[in-house]
Design a protein around this motif. Structure first.
Motif, PDB file in Angstrom:
ATOM      1  N   ILE A 155       0.671  -1.176  -0.065  1.00 45.24           N
ATOM      2  CA  ILE A 155      -0.123   0.082   0.089  1.00 45.24           C
ATOM      3  C   ILE A 155       0.838   1.362  -0.216  1.00 45.24           C
ATOM      4  CG2 ILE A 155      -1.620   1.318   1.409  1.00 45.24           C
ATOM      5  CD1 ILE A 155      -2.820  -0.855  -0.108  1.00 45.24           C
ATOM      6  N   ALA A 156       1.931   1.323   0.516  1.00 47.60           N
ATOM      7  CA  ALA A 156       2.981   2.438   0.599  1.00 47.60           C
ATOM      8  C   ALA A 156       3.469   2.580  -0.862  1.00 47.60           C
ATOM      9  CB  ALA A 156       4.159   1.934   1.567  1.00 47.60           C
ATOM     10  N   MET A 157       3.737   1.665  -1.416  1.00 49.28           N
ATOM     11  CA  MET A 157       4.117   1.675  -2.964  1.00 49.28           C
ATOM     12  C   MET A 157       3.058   2.271  -3.833  1.00 49.28           C
ATOM     13  SD  MET A 157       6.503  -1.781  -3.562  1.00 49.28           S
ATOM     14  CE  MET A 157       7.190  -1.099  -4.937  1.00 49.28           C
ATOM     15  N   ALA A 158       1.830   1.620  -3.486  1.00 47.52           N
ATOM     16  CA  ALA A 158       0.635   2.385  -4.152  1.00 47.52           C
ATOM     17  C   ALA A 158       0.461   3.801  -3.818  1.00 47.52           C
ATOM     18  CB  ALA A 158      -0.529   1.589  -3.756  1.00 47.52           C
ATOM     19  N   LEU A 159       0.615   4.168  -2.551  1.00 45.76           N
ATOM     20  CA  LEU A 159       0.690   5.669  -2.243  1.00 45.76           C
ATOM     21  C   LEU A 159       1.558   6.514  -3.030  1.00 45.76           C
ATOM     22  CD1 LEU A 159      -0.170   7.963  -0.571  1.00 45.76           C
ATOM     23  CD2 LEU A 159       1.448   7.419   0.978  1.00 45.76           C
ATOM     24  N   LEU A 160       3.129   6.190  -3.180  1.00 39.71           N
ATOM     25  CA  LEU A 160       4.125   6.686  -3.999  1.00 39.71           C
ATOM     26  C   LEU A 160       3.716   6.616  -5.397  1.00 39.71           C
ATOM     27  CD1 LEU A 160       6.584   7.661  -4.502  1.00 39.71           C
ATOM     28  CD2 LEU A 160       7.929   5.413  -4.468  1.00 39.71           C
ATOM     29  N   GLY A 161       2.856   5.834  -5.863  1.00 41.58           N
ATOM     30  CA  GLY A 161       2.396   5.707  -7.280  1.00 41.58           C
ATOM     31  C   GLY A 161       1.419   6.607  -7.724  1.00 41.58           C
ATOM     32  N   SER A 162       0.357   6.743  -6.508  1.00 39.81           N
ATOM     33  CA  SER A 162      -0.670   7.962  -6.677  1.00 39.81           C
ATOM     34  C   SER A 162      -0.122   9.239  -6.876  1.00 39.81           C
ATOM     35  CB  SER A 162      -1.434   7.711  -5.652  1.00 39.81           C
ATOM     36  OG  SER A 162      -2.156   6.292  -5.510  1.00 39.81           O
ATOM     37  N   VAL A 163       1.003   9.441  -6.189  1.00 41.39           N
ATOM     38  CA  VAL A 163       1.654  10.651  -5.738  1.00 41.39           C
ATOM     39  C   VAL A 163       2.195  11.030  -7.192  1.00 41.39           C
ATOM     40  CG1 VAL A 163       3.631  12.176  -4.899  1.00 41.39           C
ATOM     41  CG2 VAL A 163       1.921  10.705  -3.494  1.00 41.39           C
TER      42      VAL A 163
END
Length: 473
Positions: A155-163
Motif C-alpha cells: 500500500i505504501a508503494m501504491a501511495l507513491l504511485g498515486s503521488v
C-alpha cells in the motif's frame, strides 16, 4: 446520498463491538439485507453522491458493489450457523470486524478520487486483520502479521504511485480534479514518463493486495487461518477491490495512449501468478491453502485478460464476477468440511460424498466451476481470454496460459478426489443444517444463471467498464 451505503455498515460495525453476541449475529444479517437493498437503489441511479469530487458510481465499481453486497448477504446467513457450530472467542470482535470490512470494501467501489481510493484500500487491511487473528493461535498471529506487514508495504508503494500520477498532472500543467474520471478525460496532457512510473508503483502496490505473484506470499497463510466466512470475503471480494485500483489506473493509461506500456506488464504479472499457483498447488496438503492458491491463479487470469485487452478484457471481467461467486461458495463449503472433520489437512478427510452429501454437492460443483468446466462462467471467461490472446498475436502467452491451467486442474482434481471419495473412518462432528449449505447453492446457482441469462443492464455495465480499455466484442 451515495455515501450512506458504506456509512451504515460502519455505524453498525462500530456498535457490534459493544453488543452481545446474539444481537451481533442478527445485526450482521440485517446490515447485509439493508446493504443489498441500497446497492440495488444505487444500480437504479437513485442515490447521487454528496461529494462528487471524491465518490462516484462507475461501471466497474458498480459491478463490484453488487457482487460485494450479494456475497455479504449470503455469507452473513451462513455465518450465523457457522458461529453456532464453532468455538470462536470474542465473537463481538469478529462480527464488528466483518461489518467494518463490508464498509471499507464498499468505500473502495464508490471511490473516484485517487487518494480516497488509497485510503479505502488501506482501511480494508485494518478492518480485516482481526478476522485473520480470530482463533488467536501462533499460526494465526503469524499470518496476521505477515498480512499486515506485506500489504502495508504494498500500500505504501501504491501511495507513491498515486503521488507520481499527480506529479504527471503537475508536469503536464493539467488543471483538473485528482479523480479517475477527470484524469481519464485529460490523460493525453499528462506527462507520460511520470504517468508510467506511477502505474508501475500502483500495479506492484495494489498487486500485493490483489495477490499477484511474486507479492502473493501473505495470501495462503491468511486464507487458511481465517474463519471460513472471512476467507470467503477475503478471496471473493477483497482481491477485487485491489484490482479496481489497478483497473482504474489502467483506464488512465489507455486514455493517455500508453496501453502498449501497461498491457505487457499486466500480461507478465498475470502469467507469473498463474504459473506460481500451478507450481504450489500440486503439493498442497491443506484444502484451504489449495483454494488460496486457486485465488492467486484466478487473479493472474484476470490480470492477463486485462493486459490482453479487447475480447480478453471482457473475458477478464466475466472471470472476476464468477470467481467471486464460486470461490466464496468453495470457502464456505470448506468451513463445513473443517467443522465436520476437525482438520484442514486433506489426508485427514475422505468420503465426503458419503458422510456429508449436501456439502459434497456444493464442494464438487464449486470445483467444476472454478476449474473452468462448461457451462460455468469461468469457462466462458477463459475461452474469451484465449481467443483474445490469439487475436492480438500473444501466442506464446496463450500457450503458457493453457499449459498452466492444465497443471492446476490436475493438482486440484487429485486433491478433490481424495477429499470426496477416499475411505475415511473419521467421525463427523456436525449436522448439515440448511443454513450451512444453501448459501453455497445460491452462489453456484447465480453463477449458472448468469451463464444462460444475463440482464441487459448488467451486460451493458460490463461493456461500459471494459470499453475504456479497448474491451468488448
Amino acid at each position: 446520498m451515495l455515501e450512506i451505503v458504506f456509512l451504515i455498515p460502519f455505524i453498525t460495525g462500530s456498535a457490534a463491538f459493544f453488543l452481545p453476541a446474539k444481537i451481533g449475529r442478527r445485526l450482521l444479517v440485517l446490515t447485509g439485507s439493508v446493504h443489498l437493498i441500497l446497492s440495488i437503489i444505487v444500480w437504479a441511479g437513485r442515490l447521487p453522491p454528496l461529494y462528487p469530487d471524491y465518490f462516484a458510481v462507475t461501471p466497474e465499481g458498480l459491478l463490484s458493489l453488487l457482487v460485494i453486497s450479494l456475497l455479504f448477504f449470503l455469507i452473513s446467513i451462513y455465518t450465523i450457523a457457522y458461529l453456532k457450530a464453532s468455538d470462536i472467542r470474542a465473537e463481538n470482535i469478529f462480527t464488528g470486524s466483518m461489518l467494518l470490512f463490508l464498509s471499507t470494501m464498499t468505500m473502495v467501489t464508490l471511490s473516484d478520487h485517487i487518494m480516497v481510493m488509497w485510503i479505502a484500500i488501506e482501511a480494508t487491511t485494518l478492518a480485516s486483520a482481526p478476522l485473520i487473528y480470530t482463533h488467536r493461535s501462533a499460526a494465526s498471529l503469524e499470518a496476521t502479521w505477515k498480512y499486515v506487514l506485506i500489504c502495508s508495504v504494498g500500500i505504501a508503494m501504491a501511495l507513491l504511485g498515486s503521488v507520481l500520477v499527480t506529479v504527471a498532472m503537475d508536469v503536464g500543467r493539467v488543471d483538473a480534479p485528482i479523480s479517475f474520471s477527470a484524469m481519464t478525460g485529460v490523460a493525453r496532457k499528462m506527462d507520460p514518463v511520470w504517468l508510467k512510473a506511477g502505474f508501475v508503483f500502483i500495479l506492484v502496490g495494489y498487486g500485493t493486495k490483489m495477490g499477484l505473484a511474486p507479492m502473493h506470499t501473505w495470501l495462503p497463510d491468511a486464507h487458511s487461518e481465517a474463519p471460513s466466512p472471512a476467507s470467503a470475503l477475503l478471496s471473493g471480494v477483497l482481491l477485487n477491490c485491489a484490482y479496481l485500483g489497478i483497473f482504474k489506473t489502467n483506464k488512465v493509461m489507455h486514455a493517455a495512449g500508453l496501453a502498449d506500456f501497461s498491457g505487457p506488464i499486466l500480461i507478465v504479472f498475470g502469467l507469473v501468478s498463474i504459473m506460481a499457483a500451478a507450481t504450489f498447488i500440486l503439493k498442497q496438503t491443506e484444502y484451504k491453502r489449495m483454494l488460496a492458491y486457486s485465488s492467486i491463479e484466478n487473479m493472474g487470469i484476470i490480470a492477463f485478460g486485462t493486459g490482453i485487452g479487447g475480447l480478453g478484457a471482457y473475458g477478464a471481467m466475466i472471470c472476476l464476477i464468477h470467481h467471486s461467486l464460486i470461490k466464496s461458495s468453495l470457502f464456505l463449503t470448506s468451513g463445513n468440511i473443517l467443522l465436520g472433520f476437525g482438520s484442514r489437512f486433506i489426508a485427514r478427510t475422505g468420503n465426503l460424498a458419503g458422510r456429508m452429501p449436501k456439502t459434497f454437492v456444493a464442494f464438487f460443483g464449486g470445483f467444476a466451476g472454478i476449474s473452468g468446466f462448461p457451462p460455468f462462467g469461468i469457462f466462458i471467461g477463459e475461452l474469451l481470454i484465449i481467443i483474445g490472446a490469439f487475436r492480438t498475436g500473444n501466442h506464446v502467452g496463450a500457450a503458457f496460459f493453457i499449459l498452466s491451467l492444465c497443471v492446476i486442474f490436475a493438482g486440484f482434481a487429485n486433491n478433490i478426489m481424495k477429499i470426496s471419495f477416499d475411505t475415511s473412518d473419521a467421525t463427523i462432528r456436525i449436522r448439515e443444517e440448511a443454513s450451512l449449505v444453501w448459501p453455497q447453492y445460491a452462489l453456484l446457482l447465480t453463477s449458472l444463471v448468469l451463464c444462460f441469462w444475463m440482464p441487459d443492464t448488467l451486460y451493458q455495465t460490463i461493456i461500459h467498464a471494459v470499453n475504456a480499455i479497448g474491451g468488448g466484442f
